[in-house]
Scaffold this motif. Structure first.
Motif, mmCIF file in Angstrom:
data_model
loop_
_atom_site.group_PDB
_atom_site.id
_atom_site.type_symbol
_atom_site.label_atom_id
_atom_site.label_comp_id
_atom_site.label_asym_id
_atom_site.label_seq_id
_atom_site.Cartn_x
_atom_site.Cartn_y
_atom_site.Cartn_z
ATOM 1 N N LEU A 130 -7.635 2.212 -3.330
ATOM 2 C CA LEU A 130 -6.369 1.464 -3.288
ATOM 3 C C LEU A 130 -6.326 0.550 -2.068
ATOM 4 O O LEU A 130 -5.913 -0.615 -2.164
ATOM 5 N N TYR A 149 0.828 -1.207 0.000
ATOM 6 C CA TYR A 149 0.000 0.000 0.000
ATOM 7 C C TYR A 149 0.861 1.255 0.000
ATOM 8 O O TYR A 149 0.594 2.210 -0.757
ATOM 9 N N ASN A 154 -11.397 4.353 0.408
ATOM 10 C CA ASN A 154 -10.097 4.446 -0.263
ATOM 11 C C ASN A 154 -9.972 3.252 -1.207
ATOM 12 O O ASN A 154 -9.844 2.106 -0.772
ATOM 13 N N LEU A 203 -0.777 9.191 -3.559
ATOM 14 C CA LEU A 203 -1.898 9.118 -2.610
ATOM 15 C C LEU A 203 -1.425 9.027 -1.167
ATOM 16 O O LEU A 203 -2.228 8.806 -0.264
ATOM 17 N N ILE A 204 -0.135 9.152 -0.956
ATOM 18 C CA ILE A 204 0.419 8.955 0.382
ATOM 19 C C ILE A 204 -0.104 9.991 1.375
ATOM 20 O O ILE A 204 -0.179 9.751 2.582
ATOM 21 N N ALA A 219 0.796 3.799 -2.994
ATOM 22 C CA ALA A 219 0.300 5.130 -2.634
ATOM 23 C C ALA A 219 1.330 6.196 -2.965
ATOM 24 O O ALA A 219 0.983 7.297 -3.406
ATOM 25 N N GLN A 277 -3.127 11.102 1.405
ATOM 26 C CA GLN A 277 -4.551 10.893 1.667
ATOM 27 C C GLN A 277 -4.718 9.820 2.761
ATOM 28 O O GLN A 277 -4.488 8.642 2.511
#
Length: 301
Positions: free
Chosen positions: A145, A121, A143, A130-131, A125, A133
């Motif tokens: 992912l 993840y 989410n 997306l890290i 991410a 978020q």
């Protein structure tokens, strides 16, 4: 032996459906005898340690009787019990060791899966930006992912005990059938025989479970309703005050009774299926059932 199963059929590999069907037939063929043994075995569960050993030894006894039917060398209960009692405490020890090993394997697998899914993840991410978020604690599945990663992980974790158990599915059969064998050897033999057949055994377990599921549901509905009425009236007669404590006691007694009856009825069925699986694997691994017949004759002489 049912008409559609011949000696020639049994020396060849049985498909999953045939294994469950033959197990069902063997279970029904001497249902009264197996039911009585299963009843005695479950009553022994109320006696700590010795009673537990008696329970698993009786399960092994049922397996031996069923196996003797498969190879065409029927054995009396007295004779079968004599051989099973040679490994009396080994049955309980084998179960304890198997459970501990499966729990250890599950714990290691759970930790590795959690670490792997977390690392994957973080990597994905970071790649997709997306890290920053955070995962919504109220609804983490919002989410996408996280959802894509966690669902396969959860499925793998929940199914893993069945995978680990499948390697020890046959541990009680060698103890019940073979001479001069201990718990460690029985566990090693089970792992050796099931090597490469894990998915096949899991499929057999699942099919056998789903076949018995309607019976279990019907049994639970009928018996839970009957027990609740009977115990409720007994409680009203014995206790002048009704309350949550009485309801809890009644619910506990009903649950114990239902589990006992369910176990008594289904125990011989599962031992039948395991016996057929053991015979099927042994025949293919050792070559021919003449070895098994000679082995059976030696043990009963």
């Amino acid at each position: 032996m049912p008409p559609n199963f011949t000696t020639q059929n049994l020396t060849q590999q049985l498909n999953i459906g045939n294994i469950v069907s033959l197990g069902s037939y063997l279970y029904r063929s001497r249902f009264k005898q197996y039911f009585q043994l299963a009843l005695i075995a479950h009553l022994w569960l109320f006696v700590p340690i010795y009673g537990w050993a008696k329970f698993y030894a009786t399960a092994g006894l049922i397996s031996r009787l069923i196996f003797s039917d498969i190879i065409g060398q029927k054995e009396s209960i007295r004779s079968a019990k004599f051989h099973v009692n040679k490994h009396f405490w080994q049955f309980l020890l084998t179960v304890i060791l198997s459970i501990l090993i499966c729990l250890l394997q599950f714990l290691i697998f759970y930790i590795l899966c959690s670490l792997a899914s977390g690392i994957i993840y973080l990597i994905l991410a970071t790649i997709f930006g997306l890290i920053s978020q955070p995962i919504n604690q109220v609804n983490p599945f919002s989410n996408l992912l996280f959802t894509i990663i966690i669902i396969p992980t959860v499925i793998a974790v929940y199914l893993s005990p069945l995978w680990f158990y499948s390697r020890f599915f046959l541990t009680d059969l060698p103890l019940a059938i073979e001479d001069k064998i201990n718990s460690i050897q029985a566990m090693k033999l089970s792992r050796q025989l099931t090597k490469g057949l894990t998915l096949r055994i899991i499929a057999i377990i699942l099919i056998a479970f789903f076949i018995t599921l309607p019976i279990q549901i019907l049994l639970w509905l009928i018996l839970s309703f009957g027990f609740s009425i009977i115990l409720g009236r007994i409680s009203d007669l014995l206790f002048t005050q009704s309350g949550n404590n009485n309801d809890f006691i009644i619910s506990s007694i009903v649950l114990i009774a239902l589990n006992l009856i369910n176990g008594i009825i289904l125990m011989p069925f599962w031992q039948s299926v395991k016996s057929v699986v053991y015979y099927d694997i042994i025949c293919r691994r050792e070559g021919y059932d003449l070895i098994l017949r000679d082995r059976s004759i030696e043990q009963t002489s």
